[in-house]
Scaffold this motif. Sequence first.
Motif, mmCIF file in Angstrom:
data_model
loop_
_atom_site.group_PDB
_atom_site.id
_atom_site.type_symbol
_atom_site.label_atom_id
_atom_site.label_comp_id
_atom_site.label_asym_id
_atom_site.label_seq_id
_atom_site.Cartn_x
_atom_site.Cartn_y
_atom_site.Cartn_z
ATOM 1 N N UNK A 1 -8.906 9.172 -27.867
ATOM 2 C CA UNK A 1 -9.992 9.541 -28.250
ATOM 3 C C UNK A 1 -10.229 9.311 -29.627
ATOM 4 N N UNK A 2 -9.289 9.202 -30.401
ATOM 5 C CA UNK A 2 -9.348 9.320 -31.876
ATOM 6 C C UNK A 2 -9.542 7.778 -32.566
ATOM 7 N N UNK A 3 -9.302 6.872 -31.505
ATOM 8 C CA UNK A 3 -8.941 5.460 -31.692
ATOM 9 C C UNK A 3 -9.473 4.663 -30.802
ATOM 10 N N UNK A 4 -11.090 5.096 -30.810
ATOM 11 C CA UNK A 4 -11.839 4.269 -29.896
ATOM 12 C C UNK A 4 -11.954 2.780 -29.792
ATOM 13 N N UNK A 5 -11.754 2.235 -30.966
ATOM 14 C CA UNK A 5 -11.723 0.693 -30.923
ATOM 15 C C UNK A 5 -10.567 -0.047 -30.962
ATOM 16 N N UNK A 6 -9.379 0.878 -30.372
ATOM 17 C CA UNK A 6 -8.141 0.234 -30.397
ATOM 18 C C UNK A 6 -7.776 -0.300 -28.878
ATOM 19 N N UNK B 1 11.507 7.023 -45.462
ATOM 20 C CA UNK B 1 10.274 6.176 -45.495
ATOM 21 C C UNK B 1 10.564 5.637 -46.661
ATOM 22 N N UNK C 1 0.056 4.689 -35.063
ATOM 23 C CA UNK C 1 -0.858 5.462 -36.009
ATOM 24 C C UNK C 1 -1.115 4.504 -37.484
ATOM 25 N N UNK D 1 8.975 2.175 -49.548
ATOM 26 C CA UNK D 1 7.867 1.131 -49.931
ATOM 27 C C UNK D 1 8.255 0.331 -51.142
#
Lengths: 199, 435
Positions: free
Chosen positions: B277-282, B25, B238, B27
């Motif tokens: 289920x955890x990203x209902x607007x995606x 990773x 994610x 940054x």
Amino acid sequence: MRLFALTVAYKGSDGKVNQLKAAHELSSFGYFQRGSIREFMDFTSKILVERTALCSRASVKEQEYICHVYVRRDGLGAVLIGDHEYQQRVAHTLLNKVLDEFTAKYSSPQWAILKESDVNFPQLQDYLQKYQNPKEADAMTKIQSELDETKIILHNTIEAVLQRGEKLDDLVDKSEGLSMQSKAFYKTAKKTNQCCIIL
Amino acid sequence: MEDARGRRLFADLNHAFRKDPLIDEYDFLPVTEPQNNASPLLLVEHKLGLELWSVRLLFRYAYNRLMNWRDRNQASVFIDPQELIHLSRAVLMVNPDCYTAWNIRKELIENGDLPLADDLKLGQLILSKFPKSAETFIHRRWLFQRLVNQCLSSSNDSTASADGHQENGGALLCMDGIDIALGPEANALANGIRPEAAAAAVALGEGGRACAALPLESSRLLAENLHHELTVCDRAADSYASNYYAWTHRAWVVRYCFNCSLQVLLGELERTQTWTMKHVSDHSGFHYRQFLLSNLTKHAARLHRQYAKSLSGLVDAEHDFICDLVQSFPSHEALWYHRKFVFHLMMKSAKTYSSEAAATDRVINGELQALHDAVSKNDGQKRSRLESHSPHVLRQREMDAVQKTASQAKEPFQKTLARKYVEWLEKMFPSLKET
């Protein structure tokens, strides 16, 4: 849907806020950002408890986050920071629950003098983890009628919560809870939002 | 002056990667001014931080040097491949959409100067900072295409001579394929297949890409990285909401590299359920499930034979899933769009089902009234199933459910969405009474 921070704080009669305990779940952020984001979540939670009148609830939108805040009649308050997918009613039900349990553990005369490091309230972290799961949240929506009928005030930005003449930039500048690095982080983030290219 | 600092930064960066090859990773740190001569690079727990002021210098140095070399009109400087690899890495870490740099790396791979696995690793690293970089995904597709082609071409070369090995090679690849079982459910599935079905799957190469006597390296790389690629997509999805690039890339991997193998499709359906289920607007996540379901519908017979799963069962389960989400998480448009897709699929399979049934069973003859009468008579079970799956009944049930939502919902936007859905139903399936 995600929850990032859950905080319990006491707002004294003089308006001063004493953070009693905070729990965070920041694994979805970059490694180098976590420290600053944590400070900012605490900073925001404090501001919100300060500006929320006794006996009222609010949900405040800020970029992709929503901060849910509830301050009780006795001055004990809690803030839950999540994303916009997280259901408001569930968030506020959780705030009730957390405050009830905290009261059962520490009585009101202690709230003004307790230091965060002395508070032993591991349930806060447990709740933050448990409520990430939407299935758990689902069960909560079914008992939403238990939530008292206090109206939830909605705000579109944190700026809307601030008093007349106050600016978020100034508050960030003056804050003692934010490190130099976090303040720099705030400034560059603001800058890069205006222009996505860093070169 | 600036050039010298840029060169030093470049050397520092290469040194960091030598010191810790496991950097996963990176940054840019919000430090805008150089501070007391310390190195602007920070390396902790396999995470690399670059102070912001240094990024510009580093990029300018690496980019100019790389482009000067690339510019064929000039008397170009000689740069050895190893440095080209490092220069392009530095450029891409700052600006992953510089496709000239990616192309230089493609050439380096073709010349054998750069191991393909290293480039997969670099892409993954860049996605940690830029999770929706289109060029990075495009480059990854090129890498996988190359791997798959290497496997295929070598199998073509050797088909004549390697008949004896064919079974072995195919079986080898398929064992990898079965390893790719995604999640516990898929494992149970794999164990649940009858032995002869498994053998048939092996013979088919579970994707038709039976490759005999693969060059060991490519097949090993492919086996190792294909599985992992789905995790890479998971992470990218994610870290950036509605990451269309990550999901289309994932669909491409399933289609091109797994050749839409049923096992992978089923595994992915299982695996992405929690995520959606955890990203209902995606919408991107739901769109991926639509891709999976559409591909499963093409192989209904094989699905039944090999996995003992009925297509209508899968679609019904998806319908239950989405209806539950629509109720639990009101006011998300993405959910309603997915519901439209699923219901459309249900109607399609209901129509084929009922027309097939009508052909075999003259008593029913597609006439609904006759159907109602017939239910009470013998053979009722079959007919009641037929009835409950007839397009007319389905439509009515869906209509009732949505109208109930429209009238009961507290949120105004949920009401609007439900009403729009009703309009869509009326437009899409208008005169079902006659059919």
